[in-house]
Design an enzyme around this catalytic site. Structure first.
Site, short mmCIF file in Angstrom:
data_model
loop_
_atom_site.label_atom_id
_atom_site.label_comp_id
_atom_site.label_asym_id
_atom_site.label_seq_id
_atom_site.Cartn_x
_atom_site.Cartn_y
_atom_site.Cartn_z
N ASP A 96 24.75 22.77 72.60
CA ASP A 96 24.96 22.42 74.00
C ASP A 96 25.46 23.60 74.83
O ASP A 96 26.59 24.05 74.65
CB ASP A 96 25.98 21.27 74.05
N ASP A 141 21.21 23.68 81.00
CA ASP A 141 22.04 22.82 80.15
C ASP A 141 21.21 22.14 79.06
O ASP A 141 20.51 21.17 79.32
CB ASP A 141 22.74 21.78 81.02
#
Length: 510
Positions: A98, A285
């Protein structure tokens, strides 16, 4: 996943020849399996977060130091996750890599028996590791669904065949919300900057750089073919030319927190609507499934795509199942009596206080989510929604309206006007061929998304549903407005995250 997995980024010909020209035959890869997904899990599994962000431009990097690869599983375009190991001997976990966070956490063996999310996933057991070092510092990190909490520990962490010594991570003892219950991943490995690491923990990639002297960059490729194997790949310390065409276009990080950069402009169709007038901040992201942006702009985009609000659409489906009975019963009984007779209100309690209309949203999520048991508050919400609809029906029939008109009117008033917008759009799958392209201008280059790329098509029980890749999210003034370019964008464009030169780069993925 983040999906899914909400949620990723490019160089000149000379630099690409230096950095990207080849991948050594000894590169470390981890191949992962694919697990299925349904529509509800896509919705529940979205991990949206706020951003703040990154800077500088790519300079020439020194000698080729080798590469280390982490193969990613594509969770039906909604979650991408890969395998790591903690401890000696290694205990395996599947984690979302992430770029929107900086900590590593996994479920702990010491979590309580009633923590469903923890018990449904692999759990770290410190008593089985000879390299475990106790820390004990309390840990908590805030997600949209609530606060995840636990405590810190240290142990060997193996990522892409690199054994990182003394990595501090969080053992999660409390995981909130349905997202972590339904998620196919065990935990999250953050790849953002150290600045946003909770408790000042040194992130995994920082330790990887210091212990193995790899080039301070990593690159990400996501396959958008749902059942492909592998589903994607992260290369630590290098770039694999097999996964992109042409050169990367690099832009400086504007703040070293999340991977934030500036988008020059963004528009739908032939410039019909510019939703990034004069430029706007964005983050790459890998932990977010869709593209998220300010609700007003996203609402306009979805309207131009012919999308209807997902919550309103579900509300209408739900209401249509009992409106015919309401029409028959409401002439001879009060709204409460009708709803009691239809077993949507508790006859024993008999009295329900009308709550704010937003509570209907919670009732819909519980009923439509397939739950067979609802708690007292949720039961009251269902009762409220029924009484609301019955009252509209009663008033409409008193004005001699037709049954068809009443049904349409009630669905519109309750679902379109009274419920809050979900920010998620549903489109007609048959109309994908006529939908416009959407363009992002980054670093002076145009990055186009076609309808097949920005629409998420999911088939469950033989029925297909198409979900807009754009979702509204309004961040606090200190962080927003901000565009979050998640897997929908990153799947189309191979991305390089360059720590040393504080820049991100994009090239067409293949």
């Amino acid at each position: 996943m983040s999906h899914r997995r909400d949620v990723v980024v490019l160089a000149s010909v000379v630099l690409c020849g230096l950095l990207c020209g080849h991948v050594s035959a000894t590169s470390n890869r981890v191949t992962l399996k694919h697990k299925p997904l349904d529509v509800e899990r896509i919705r529940r599994g979205k991990v949206l977060r706020a951003g703040q962000l990154a800077r500088n431009h790519f300079e020439e990097v020194g000698s080729h130091l080798g590469d280390h690869k982490e193969v990613i599983t594509n969770y039906m375009d909604a979650q991408y996750y890969g395998e790591i190991a903690l401890g000696t001997p290694g205990q395996n976990f599947e984690v979302v890599f992430d770029t929107g966070s900086s900590n590593l956490w996994i479920p702990s063996k010491s979590c309580k028996w009633y923590n469903v999310a923890c018990k449904l996933h692999n759990q770290y057991d410190s008593t089985k590791s000879t390299t475990y070092v106790k820390n004990g510092t309390e840990f908590a990190i805030q997600y949209g669904s609530g606060s995840l909490s636990g405590f810190l520990s240290s142990d060997t962490c193996s990522v892409a065949d690199l054994d990182i010594q003394g990595q501090t991570f969080a053992e999660a003892t409390n995981e909130p919300g349905i997202a972590f219950v339904m998620g196919r991943f065990d935990g999250i490995l953050g790849l953002a900057f150290e600045r946003i690491a909770v408790d000042g923990v040194v992130p995994v990639f920082y330790n990887m750089i210091s212990q193995f002297n790899i080039q301070p960059l990593f690159s990400v490729w996501f396959s958008r073919t749902a059942n492909a194997s592998p589903g994607g790949e992260i290369v630590f310390g290098d770039v694999d030319p097999a996964h992109f065409d042409g050169d990367h276009t690099y832009v400086p990080v504007t703040r070293e927190a999340y991977w934030q950069f500036n988008v020059d402009a963004a528009s739908i169709g032939n410039g019909d609507f510019n939703f990034c007038e004069g430029g706007c901040p964005a983050i790459a992201d890998t932990g977010t499934s869709l593209i998220a942006g300010p609700s007003k702009e996203v609402a306009k985009i979805n309207k131009m795509l012919g999308a209807t609000d997902a919550l309103a659409d579900e509300c209408k489906q739900y209401l249509s199942s009992y409106l015919p009975d309401l029409l028959k019963k409401v002439e001879n009984a009060s709204p409460l009596e009708v709803c009691q007779d239809m077993h949507l209100c508790d006859k024993v309690t008999g009295l329900y206080k009308m709550k704010q209309t937003s509570s209907a949203r919670r009732s819909l999520s519980s009923v439509l989510g397939g739950r067979s048991v609802v708690d007292e508050e949720e039961a009251s919400d269902v009762c409220q929604l029924c009484q609301m609809a019955a009252t509209f029906v009663e008033n409409s029939l008193q004005n001699n309206a037709t049954a068809e008109w009443v049904e349409n009117f009630v669905e519109h008033e309750v679902c379109d006007n009274l419920l809050p917008a979900s920010g998620e759009g549903v489109v007609d799958c048959d109309k994908l061929g006529s939908m416009p392209n959407i363009d992002f201008s980054i670093g002076g280059r145009n990055f186009t998304l076609t309808p097949d790329q920005y629409i998420l098509k999911v088939t469950t029980a033989g029925q297909s549903e198409c979900i807009s890749g754009f979702m509204g999210i309004d961040l606090p003034p200190s962080a927003g407005p901000l565009w979050i370019l998640g897997d929908v964008f990153l799947g189309a464009y191979h991305t390089v995250f360059d720590f040393q030169n504080k820049r991100v780069g994009f090239a067409t993925a293949k």
